[in-house]
Design a protein around this motif. Sequence first.
Motif, PDB file in Angstrom:
ATOM      1  N   GLY A  81      -1.309  -2.327  -2.198  1.00  0.00           N
ATOM      2  CA  GLY A  81      -1.028  -3.549  -2.821  1.00  0.00           C
ATOM      3  C   GLY A  81       0.247  -3.539  -3.416  1.00  0.00           C
ATOM      4  N   ASP A  82       0.703  -4.450  -4.155  1.00  0.00           N
ATOM      5  CA  ASP A  82       2.112  -4.325  -4.626  1.00  0.00           C
ATOM      6  C   ASP A  82       2.116  -3.538  -6.061  1.00  0.00           C
ATOM      7  OD1 ASP A  82       3.348  -6.086  -2.785  1.00  0.00           O
ATOM      8  OD2 ASP A  82       2.999  -7.768  -3.836  1.00  0.00           O
ATOM      9  N   SER A  83       2.959  -2.980  -6.297  1.00  0.00           N
ATOM     10  CA  SER A  83       2.945  -1.875  -7.609  1.00  0.00           C
ATOM     11  C   SER A  83       4.263  -1.325  -7.942  1.00  0.00           C
ATOM     12  CB  SER A  83       1.977  -0.751  -7.018  1.00  0.00           C
ATOM     13  OG  SER A  83       1.928   0.171  -8.118  1.00  0.00           O
ATOM     14  N   SER A  84       4.291  -0.989  -9.264  1.00  0.00           N
ATOM     15  CA  SER A  84       5.546  -0.285  -9.617  1.00  0.00           C
ATOM     16  C   SER A  84       5.585   0.987  -9.400  1.00  0.00           C
ATOM     17  CB  SER A  84       5.593  -0.727 -11.280  1.00  0.00           C
ATOM     18  OG  SER A  84       4.353  -0.216 -11.804  1.00  0.00           O
ATOM     19  N   LEU A  85       4.513   1.478  -8.616  1.00  0.00           N
ATOM     20  CA  LEU A  85       4.307   3.157  -8.618  1.00  0.00           C
ATOM     21  C   LEU A  85       5.180   3.285  -7.154  1.00  0.00           C
ATOM     22  CD1 LEU A  85       0.572   3.489  -9.162  1.00  0.00           C
ATOM     23  CD2 LEU A  85       2.359   3.730 -10.726  1.00  0.00           C
ATOM     24  N   ILE A  86       5.322   4.658  -7.079  1.00  0.00           N
ATOM     25  CA  ILE A  86       6.109   5.059  -5.905  1.00  0.00           C
ATOM     26  C   ILE A  86       5.229   5.611  -4.986  1.00  0.00           C
ATOM     27  CG2 ILE A  86       7.771   6.869  -5.234  1.00  0.00           C
ATOM     28  CD1 ILE A  86       8.960   6.737  -8.300  1.00  0.00           C
ATOM     29  N   ALA A  87       5.477   5.003  -3.942  1.00  0.00           N
ATOM     30  CA  ALA A  87       4.591   5.609  -2.683  1.00  0.00           C
ATOM     31  C   ALA A  87       5.168   6.063  -1.596  1.00  0.00           C
ATOM     32  CB  ALA A  87       3.546   4.291  -2.161  1.00  0.00           C
ATOM     33  N   ARG A  88       4.869   7.343  -0.913  1.00  0.00           N
ATOM     34  CA  ARG A  88       5.593   7.812   0.227  1.00  0.00           C
ATOM     35  C   ARG A  88       4.523   7.984   1.163  1.00  0.00           C
ATOM     36  NH1 ARG A  88       8.377  14.068   0.314  1.00  0.00           N
ATOM     37  NH2 ARG A  88       8.235  14.093   2.616  1.00  0.00           N
ATOM     38  N   LYS A  89       5.062   7.602   2.369  1.00  0.00           N
ATOM     39  CA  LYS A  89       3.914   7.633   3.635  1.00  0.00           C
ATOM     40  C   LYS A  89       4.256   9.024   4.137  1.00  0.00           C
ATOM     41  CE  LYS A  89       4.602   5.268   7.440  1.00  0.00           C
ATOM     42  NZ  LYS A  89       4.714   4.334   8.537  1.00  0.00           N
ATOM     43  N   ILE A  90       2.941   9.641   4.239  1.00  0.00           N
ATOM     44  CA  ILE A  90       3.149  11.286   4.606  1.00  0.00           C
ATOM     45  C   ILE A  90       2.526  11.437   5.993  1.00  0.00           C
ATOM     46  CG2 ILE A  90       3.163  12.221   2.130  1.00  0.00           C
ATOM     47  CD1 ILE A  90       0.157  12.894   2.423  1.00  0.00           C
ATOM     48  N   VAL A 105      -8.481  -2.139  19.438  1.00  0.00           N
ATOM     49  CA  VAL A 105      -7.114  -2.247  18.701  1.00  0.00           C
ATOM     50  C   VAL A 105      -7.390  -1.041  17.464  1.00  0.00           C
ATOM     51  CG1 VAL A 105      -5.374  -3.445  17.688  1.00  0.00           C
ATOM     52  CG2 VAL A 105      -6.681  -4.411  19.544  1.00  0.00           C
ATOM     53  N   SER A 106      -6.775   0.278  17.500  1.00  0.00           N
ATOM     54  CA  SER A 106      -7.305   1.022  16.596  1.00  0.00           C
ATOM     55  C   SER A 106      -6.427   0.562  15.224  1.00  0.00           C
ATOM     56  CB  SER A 106      -6.941   2.353  16.991  1.00  0.00           C
ATOM     57  OG  SER A 106      -5.470   2.710  17.195  1.00  0.00           O
ATOM     58  N   GLU A 107      -5.316  -0.045  15.130  1.00  0.00           N
ATOM     59  CA  GLU A 107      -4.684  -0.286  14.189  1.00  0.00           C
ATOM     60  C   GLU A 107      -3.798   0.981  13.493  1.00  0.00           C
ATOM     61  OE1 GLU A 107      -6.461  -4.083  12.117  1.00  0.00           O
ATOM     62  OE2 GLU A 107      -7.548  -2.061  11.916  1.00  0.00           O
ATOM     63  N   ASP A 108      -3.041   1.067  12.922  1.00  0.00           N
ATOM     64  CA  ASP A 108      -2.159   2.138  12.346  1.00  0.00           C
ATOM     65  C   ASP A 108      -2.767   2.195  10.786  1.00  0.00           C
ATOM     66  OD1 ASP A 108      -0.384   2.693  14.289  1.00  0.00           O
ATOM     67  OD2 ASP A 108       0.939   1.641  13.546  1.00  0.00           O
ATOM     68  N   VAL A 109      -3.094   3.487  10.438  1.00  0.00           N
ATOM     69  CA  VAL A 109      -3.705   4.035   9.089  1.00  0.00           C
ATOM     70  C   VAL A 109      -2.985   4.740   8.438  1.00  0.00           C
ATOM     71  CG1 VAL A 109      -5.757   4.674   8.024  1.00  0.00           C
ATOM     72  CG2 VAL A 109      -6.267   3.522  10.197  1.00  0.00           C
ATOM     73  N   PRO A 110      -1.883   4.245   7.690  1.00  0.00           N
ATOM     74  CA  PRO A 110      -0.880   4.912   6.911  1.00  0.00           C
ATOM     75  C   PRO A 110      -1.885   6.001   5.860  1.00  0.00           C
ATOM     76  CG  PRO A 110      -0.626   3.061   6.027  1.00  0.00           C
ATOM     77  CD  PRO A 110      -1.800   2.910   7.302  1.00  0.00           C
ATOM     78  N   VAL A 111      -1.363   7.131   5.377  1.00  0.00           N
ATOM     79  CA  VAL A 111      -1.616   7.935   4.275  1.00  0.00           C
ATOM     80  C   VAL A 111      -0.562   8.004   3.367  1.00  0.00           C
ATOM     81  CG1 VAL A 111      -2.465  10.186   3.641  1.00  0.00           C
ATOM     82  CG2 VAL A 111      -3.171   9.373   5.838  1.00  0.00           C
ATOM     83  N   TRP A 112      -0.865   7.682   2.041  1.00  0.00           N
ATOM     84  CA  TRP A 112       0.299   7.420   1.062  1.00  0.00           C
ATOM     85  C   TRP A 112      -0.169   8.699  -0.065  1.00  0.00           C
ATOM     86  CZ3 TRP A 112       3.788   3.976   2.114  1.00  0.00           C
ATOM     87  CH2 TRP A 112       3.461   2.892   3.124  1.00  0.00           C
ATOM     88  N   ALA A 113       0.991   9.039  -0.453  1.00  0.00           N
ATOM     89  CA  ALA A 113       1.328   9.863  -1.638  1.00  0.00           C
ATOM     90  C   ALA A 113       1.669   9.078  -2.935  1.00  0.00           C
ATOM     91  CB  ALA A 113       1.943  11.246  -1.713  1.00  0.00           C
ATOM     92  N   VAL A 114       0.954   8.694  -3.574  1.00  0.00           N
ATOM     93  CA  VAL A 114       1.431   7.707  -4.660  1.00  0.00           C
ATOM     94  C   VAL A 114       1.586   8.340  -6.271  1.00  0.00           C
ATOM     95  CG1 VAL A 114       0.853   5.796  -5.959  1.00  0.00           C
ATOM     96  CG2 VAL A 114       0.139   5.973  -3.772  1.00  0.00           C
ATOM     97  N   THR A 115       2.627   8.368  -6.594  1.00  0.00           N
ATOM     98  CA  THR A 115       2.931   8.980  -8.175  1.00  0.00           C
ATOM     99  C   THR A 115       3.577   7.819  -8.789  1.00  0.00           C
ATOM    100  OG1 THR A 115       5.157   9.517  -7.311  1.00  0.00           O
ATOM    101  CG2 THR A 115       3.501  10.991  -6.860  1.00  0.00           C
ATOM    102  N   ALA A 116       3.596   8.125 -10.437  1.00  0.00           N
ATOM    103  CA  ALA A 116       4.046   7.259 -11.271  1.00  0.00           C
ATOM    104  C   ALA A 116       5.346   7.487 -11.445  1.00  0.00           C
ATOM    105  CB  ALA A 116       3.539   7.649 -12.594  1.00  0.00           C
TER     106      ALA A 116
END
Length: 296
Positions: free
Chosen positions: A149-158, A262-273
């Motif tokens: 969701g929308d957030s002020s946190l920092i997300a990196r797709k790994i 349709v398998s769809e892409d499933v991203p994996v995120w590393a989320v930090t403050a």
Amino acid sequence: MSQPSDMAAFVRIVETGGLAPAARDLGLTPSAMSKQLARLEARLGVRLLTRTTRRISLTPEGETYLARARDILLLIEAAEQDVTAGRGRPGGLLRVNTGTAFARHRLIPLLPAFFERYPAVTLDLSVTDRRVDLVAEQADVLLRTGPLGDSSLIARKIAEGGRVICAAPAYLERRGRPATPDGLLSHDCLVLRGLSRLTAWPFRTATGLQTLTVRGVATTDSAEALRDMALAGLGIIRVSAFIVARDISEGRLVPLFEELHVSEDVPVWAVTAPGRHRLPRVQAFVDFLARHAAEW
């Protein structure tokens, strides 16, 4: 005590919910903790907390100060880590929160190699399938799959993967293998509770994309429990491929509709403050996971 110490004491009181638990965490007496809070409030000229015999609550001024105090303490920690990192490898306590399936199938198998590379880092791993507040949980990193969701946190797709539909051979022998996607509507399709988008299974058809809303005999809030249900022969599941890759390769589960699904892409995120992502131990951990993502 220094101003940063008073600030850290205040933040700990809020995070633990009281003077006594905060004092235990910081190795102080409740009386010393109370004096730090009183000194901080006297210096600021405002009340930060409203205290009763049962609970504490933030005043409006306390809410404002808490947000800024957390940012400042993170910057102090990051600055100290940056200076000391030059003397050696990243170190310190790393707090990570992730879901059950990702922990079991992806993260934990990598930990021996991570600790071998970064022996000065220690890990506090929290595993839960519920949504958590990164700040409230005091986590350095949240590892999550799927959309954010929308957030002020920092997300990196790994990493990024797909989904697969599968069932146990015993279930298919008992109920028959569905010949077409529409056939799933008369089968037990097991889904994650509370995620309506995962009950809509997409397929390619001659007339375009078709989405089927499935149902079955059971739901759960755990992807790992969903896998266990499928292995027990309870029904058909659609999950991230990494959860069942080994089961499929060893024949415990059988993939269905590989060409039509349709398998769809499933991203994996590393989320930090904000601020915490600059800590050397956090950077090292996230970079390590991203480097090993190609092996998944």
